[in-house]
Motif scaffolding. Structure first.
Motif, PDB file in Angstrom:
ATOM      1  N   SER A  57       0.832  -1.203   0.000  1.00  0.00           N
ATOM      2  CA  SER A  57       0.000   0.000   0.000  1.00  0.00           C
ATOM      3  C   SER A  57       0.870   1.257   0.000  1.00  0.00           C
ATOM      4  CB  SER A  57      -0.965   0.000   1.185  1.00  0.00           C
ATOM      5  OG  SER A  57      -0.277   0.223   2.396  1.00  0.00           O
ATOM      6  N   ASN A  58       2.074   1.161   0.573  1.00  0.00           N
ATOM      7  CA  ASN A  58       3.022   2.290   0.582  1.00  0.00           C
ATOM      8  C   ASN A  58       4.058   2.207  -0.533  1.00  0.00           C
ATOM      9  OD1 ASN A  58       1.962   3.569   2.887  1.00  0.00           O
ATOM     10  ND2 ASN A  58       3.047   2.142   4.212  1.00  0.00           N
ATOM     11  N   SER A  59       4.349   0.997  -0.990  1.00  0.00           N
ATOM     12  CA  SER A  59       5.376   0.773  -2.019  1.00  0.00           C
ATOM     13  C   SER A  59       4.838  -0.229  -3.042  1.00  0.00           C
ATOM     14  CB  SER A  59       6.657   0.232  -1.378  1.00  0.00           C
ATOM     15  OG  SER A  59       7.175   1.146  -0.448  1.00  0.00           O
ATOM     16  N   PRO A  60       3.970   0.217  -3.952  1.00  0.00           N
ATOM     17  CA  PRO A  60       3.312  -0.715  -4.884  1.00  0.00           C
ATOM     18  C   PRO A  60       4.272  -1.473  -5.805  1.00  0.00           C
ATOM     19  CG  PRO A  60       2.452   1.538  -5.151  1.00  0.00           C
ATOM     20  CD  PRO A  60       3.517   1.582  -4.110  1.00  0.00           C
ATOM     21  N   GLU A  61       5.477  -0.950  -6.005  1.00  0.00           N
ATOM     22  CA  GLU A  61       6.433  -1.618  -6.897  1.00  0.00           C
ATOM     23  C   GLU A  61       7.236  -2.705  -6.177  1.00  0.00           C
ATOM     24  OE1 GLU A  61       9.097   0.383  -4.402  1.00  0.00           O
ATOM     25  OE2 GLU A  61       7.138   0.986  -5.101  1.00  0.00           O
ATOM     26  N   ALA A  62       7.026  -2.880  -4.892  1.00  0.00           N
ATOM     27  CA  ALA A  62       7.801  -3.857  -4.111  1.00  0.00           C
ATOM     28  C   ALA A  62       7.658  -5.251  -4.704  1.00  0.00           C
ATOM     29  CB  ALA A  62       7.328  -3.860  -2.659  1.00  0.00           C
ATOM     30  N   LYS A  63       8.758  -6.005  -4.651  1.00  0.00           N
ATOM     31  CA  LYS A  63       8.702  -7.389  -5.145  1.00  0.00           C
ATOM     32  C   LYS A  63       9.438  -8.306  -4.181  1.00  0.00           C
ATOM     33  CE  LYS A  63      12.674  -7.207  -8.211  1.00  0.00           C
ATOM     34  NZ  LYS A  63      13.204  -7.492  -9.516  1.00  0.00           N
ATOM     35  N   VAL A  64       8.887  -9.500  -4.035  1.00  0.00           N
ATOM     36  CA  VAL A  64       9.485 -10.520  -3.185  1.00  0.00           C
ATOM     37  C   VAL A  64      10.577 -11.211  -3.978  1.00  0.00           C
ATOM     38  CG1 VAL A  64       9.069 -12.685  -1.952  1.00  0.00           C
ATOM     39  CG2 VAL A  64       7.354 -10.864  -1.889  1.00  0.00           C
ATOM     40  N   THR A  65      11.767 -11.327  -3.392  1.00  0.00           N
ATOM     41  CA  THR A  65      12.873 -12.008  -4.064  1.00  0.00           C
ATOM     42  C   THR A  65      13.185 -13.366  -3.432  1.00  0.00           C
ATOM     43  OG1 THR A  65      14.513 -10.834  -2.717  1.00  0.00           O
ATOM     44  CG2 THR A  65      13.888  -9.843  -4.846  1.00  0.00           C
ATOM     45  N   ARG A  80      11.190 -13.361   4.463  1.00  0.00           N
ATOM     46  CA  ARG A  80      10.862 -12.821   3.137  1.00  0.00           C
ATOM     47  C   ARG A  80      11.888 -11.740   2.810  1.00  0.00           C
ATOM     48  NH1 ARG A  80       5.096 -10.970   3.257  1.00  0.00           N
ATOM     49  NH2 ARG A  80       5.865  -9.499   4.810  1.00  0.00           N
ATOM     50  N   ALA A  81      12.518 -11.835   1.653  1.00  0.00           N
ATOM     51  CA  ALA A  81      13.406 -10.785   1.154  1.00  0.00           C
ATOM     52  C   ALA A  81      12.623  -9.970   0.130  1.00  0.00           C
ATOM     53  CB  ALA A  81      14.652 -11.389   0.525  1.00  0.00           C
ATOM     54  N   VAL A  82      12.792  -8.662   0.198  1.00  0.00           N
ATOM     55  CA  VAL A  82      12.011  -7.745  -0.623  1.00  0.00           C
ATOM     56  C   VAL A  82      12.924  -6.688  -1.221  1.00  0.00           C
ATOM     57  CG1 VAL A  82      10.169  -5.998  -0.546  1.00  0.00           C
ATOM     58  CG2 VAL A  82       9.976  -8.065   0.840  1.00  0.00           C
ATOM     59  N   GLU A  83      12.623  -6.312  -2.448  1.00  0.00           N
ATOM     60  CA  GLU A  83      13.243  -5.140  -3.070  1.00  0.00           C
ATOM     61  C   GLU A  83      12.149  -4.109  -3.263  1.00  0.00           C
ATOM     62  OE1 GLU A  83      15.106  -6.418  -6.693  1.00  0.00           O
ATOM     63  OE2 GLU A  83      16.715  -7.458  -5.631  1.00  0.00           O
ATOM     64  N   LEU A  84      12.440  -2.849  -2.911  1.00  0.00           N
ATOM     65  CA  LEU A  84      11.464  -1.784  -3.030  1.00  0.00           C
ATOM     66  C   LEU A  84      12.172  -0.452  -3.134  1.00  0.00           C
ATOM     67  CD1 LEU A  84       9.932  -0.947   0.432  1.00  0.00           C
ATOM     68  CD2 LEU A  84      11.780  -2.563   0.182  1.00  0.00           C
ATOM     69  N   GLN A  95      15.041  -5.345   1.873  1.00  0.00           N
ATOM     70  CA  GLN A  95      14.611  -5.649   3.234  1.00  0.00           C
ATOM     71  C   GLN A  95      14.594  -7.153   3.445  1.00  0.00           C
ATOM     72  OE1 GLN A  95      10.737  -3.767   3.739  1.00  0.00           O
ATOM     73  NE2 GLN A  95      11.718  -1.964   4.634  1.00  0.00           N
ATOM     74  N   LEU A  96      14.855  -7.549   4.685  1.00  0.00           N
ATOM     75  CA  LEU A  96      14.662  -8.924   5.109  1.00  0.00           C
ATOM     76  C   LEU A  96      13.638  -8.882   6.227  1.00  0.00           C
ATOM     77  CD1 LEU A  96      15.412 -11.897   4.852  1.00  0.00           C
ATOM     78  CD2 LEU A  96      17.173 -11.516   6.590  1.00  0.00           C
ATOM     79  N   ASP A 123      21.882  -2.412  -3.242  1.00  0.00           N
ATOM     80  CA  ASP A 123      23.160  -2.920  -3.737  1.00  0.00           C
ATOM     81  C   ASP A 123      24.064  -3.439  -2.614  1.00  0.00           C
ATOM     82  OD1 ASP A 123      23.764  -0.435  -2.639  1.00  0.00           O
ATOM     83  OD2 ASP A 123      24.911   0.257  -4.377  1.00  0.00           O
ATOM     84  N   GLN A 124      23.605  -3.349  -1.354  1.00  0.00           N
ATOM     85  CA  GLN A 124      24.388  -3.846  -0.223  1.00  0.00           C
ATOM     86  C   GLN A 124      23.692  -5.003   0.503  1.00  0.00           C
ATOM     87  OE1 GLN A 124      25.617  -0.655   2.370  1.00  0.00           O
ATOM     88  NE2 GLN A 124      26.043   0.708   0.663  1.00  0.00           N
ATOM     89  N   ALA A 125      22.689  -5.603  -0.114  1.00  0.00           N
ATOM     90  CA  ALA A 125      21.903  -6.657   0.541  1.00  0.00           C
ATOM     91  C   ALA A 125      22.764  -7.843   0.969  1.00  0.00           C
ATOM     92  CB  ALA A 125      20.773  -7.120  -0.376  1.00  0.00           C
ATOM     93  N   GLU A 126      23.673  -8.281   0.131  1.00  0.00           N
ATOM     94  CA  GLU A 126      24.521  -9.428   0.509  1.00  0.00           C
ATOM     95  C   GLU A 126      25.410  -9.073   1.696  1.00  0.00           C
ATOM     96  OE1 GLU A 126      26.555 -12.012  -2.162  1.00  0.00           O
ATOM     97  OE2 GLU A 126      25.169 -11.474  -3.785  1.00  0.00           O
TER      98      GLU A 126
END
Length: 142
Positions: A57-65, A80-84, A95-96, A123-126
């Motif tokens: 609802s706040n970040s409609p482009e978010a996707k689960v990775t 759940r890992a997410v990119e937004l 996000q994790l 770009d720093q998720a790992e």
């Protein structure tokens, strides 16, 4: 427990926030711990769906990775890992999410639901993922 040097802090709607002692590339890498009291009938699937609906609802482009159920000792946890994109700056973030419930008496009508969310630049998720998992794995009920 938190990684060496991380700072305990406050945050709105959070039990506690921990973050790096300095900004990383203009961003405070952080992990927020929140708590809600929910009906006993809520399970991991329902919690995951509700928290996802709130996020998009706040970040409609978010996707689960990534998403999976894991165990930290006896505690079952949904990860759940997410990119937004940041709603304010548009910056790409990762996000994790860790969702789990406190042990509850069999006859209880409610239960304690915990959500831990680690956030860093995408770009720093790992780099930060291991630290997030360390904090999530260290959470204990006494």
């Amino acid at each position: 427990s938190v990684p060496d040097g991380w700072v305990l802090d406050e945050g709105p709607d959070a039990l506690v926030v921990v973050h790096t002692p300095t900004e990383e590339d203009g961003f405070w890498v952080n992990l927020m711990v929140s708590h809600d009291r929910v009906a006993r009938a809520i399970d991991h699937k329902a919690a995951a769906q509700a928290t996802w609906a709130r996020l998009v609802s706040n970040s409609p482009e978010a996707k689960v990775t990534m998403e999976r159920m894991v165990r930290f000792d006896e505690r079952v946890t949904y990860l759940r890992a997410v990119e937004l994109s940041s709603p304010k700056s548009g910056r790409a973030l990762a996000q994790l999410h860790a969702l789990f419930f406190a042990p509850t008496a069999d006859d209880a009508k409610t239960q304690d639901f915990f959500q831990l969310i680690g956030t860093c630049p995408a770009d720093q998720a790992e780099r930060w993922g291991k630290d997030f998992l360390e904090v999530i794995g260290s959470f204990r009920f006494s």
